[in-house]
Design an enzyme around this catalytic site. Sequence first.
Site, PDB file in Angstrom:
ATOM      1  N   LYS A  17      33.562  39.259  -2.153  1.00 37.20           N
ATOM      2  CA  LYS A  17      34.498  38.301  -2.751  1.00 37.20           C
ATOM      3  C   LYS A  17      33.827  36.948  -3.014  1.00 37.20           C
ATOM      4  CE  LYS A  17      38.435  40.593  -0.638  1.00 37.20           C
ATOM      5  NZ  LYS A  17      38.696  41.479  -1.768  1.00 37.20           N
TER       6      LYS A  17
ATOM      7  N   ASP B 194      39.059  37.776  -7.583  1.00 38.42           N
ATOM      8  CA  ASP B 194      37.896  36.889  -7.419  1.00 38.42           C
ATOM      9  C   ASP B 194      37.642  36.095  -8.694  1.00 38.42           C
ATOM     10  OD1 ASP B 194      37.592  37.956  -4.899  1.00 38.42           O
ATOM     11  OD2 ASP B 194      36.280  39.553  -5.609  1.00 38.42           O
TER      12      ASP B 194
HETATM   13  O1  RIB Z   1      37.447  41.663  -4.344  1.00 38.34           O
HETATM   14  C1  RIB Z   1      36.577  42.704  -4.642  1.00 38.34           C
HETATM   15  C2  RIB Z   1      35.445  42.735  -3.668  1.00 38.34           C
HETATM   16  O2  RIB Z   1      35.969  43.071  -2.394  1.00 38.34           O
HETATM   17  C3  RIB Z   1      34.397  43.772  -3.954  1.00 38.34           C
HETATM   18  O3  RIB Z   1      33.360  43.292  -4.761  1.00 38.34           O
HETATM   19  C4  RIB Z   1      33.945  44.200  -2.571  1.00 38.34           C
HETATM   20  O4  RIB Z   1      32.631  43.887  -2.286  1.00 38.34           O
HETATM   21  C5  RIB Z   1      34.915  43.551  -1.604  1.00 38.34           C
HETATM   22  O5  RIB Z   1      34.354  42.468  -1.004  1.00 38.34           O
END
Ligand code: RIB
Length: 295
Positions: A39, A249
Amino acid sequence: MDIALVGSINIDLVYRVPYIVNNGETLHSVSHSVHFGGKGANQAVTASQLGADVHFIGKVGEDEFGEHAIKNLQDKGVSVDSVRKEGATGQAIIQVTDVGDNAIVLFSGANFLVTPKQIEQEATIISLSKVLLLQLEIPLDTVERAVEIASQHGKIVILNPAPSQKLPNSLLKNITFLTPNETELAQLTGIETTTEENIRSACSLLLDKGVGTVVVTLGSKGSFYMNRKESGWVQALSVDTIDTTGAGDAFNGALAVGLCRGDSLRSSIEFATKVAAYVVTQMGAQPLIPDSIME
Ligand code: RIB
């Protein structure tokens, strides 16, 4: 520097599946691919691609995955001077269905070795930034220390409370923007988030604990924001979804960029919505974002 990002770095092992595997079942995947993830890293890469100057504070493992992950951040323009190496790089095993839904199993690895002490060593970085952006894939006491330092310096603190966990009031009172999804909002407050009335009540509870603004992401229902002065909805954009991994994200990375630029809350959320809508049309959590998104 615009954004100090304290967070996680993972390698994502992505399996396309007809549906999310059931308890006790063995399921063939349709395809397999490896992507950069975590994230923290996803948010940093989004913000950097959108023009922000991003400094990452975190940890990868002393392994090949770690080398690749650092190089990826560097290639995307993120400063990695404060990324240390210890243990094994974090990994995420991700199932993605044909309609883009996902389920994720995390191996925290080096992310859980990011300590309050490491944050104290990087206090100057936080003090020189405009915004501190964090998530919850690193230890909570580390998040708390970073937030304490940022609030001592009067910084904007954006906490994306994912993956969800209970948060102490001492932390919440120093959060300028809290960005849960609807599930995280319910878990944080103990209030069902099925109706607008309930969502408002849950946000009010967080404002009472000292959070400046709550921005709730609700997938296809868009997002809802609320602070002491204003509240409202921003509609989701309708797109052909390929992979929802990293949508939250992208939203957080773009929101941080908007707020850093001094855009209004509403236009920062609209911008974040647009960027997240683009990301779900691509595979992986860190797709290249076209310049046209800034128009
Ligand atoms: O929010 C998605 C992310 O959550 C992915 O990239 C994975 O690595 C987890 O951390």
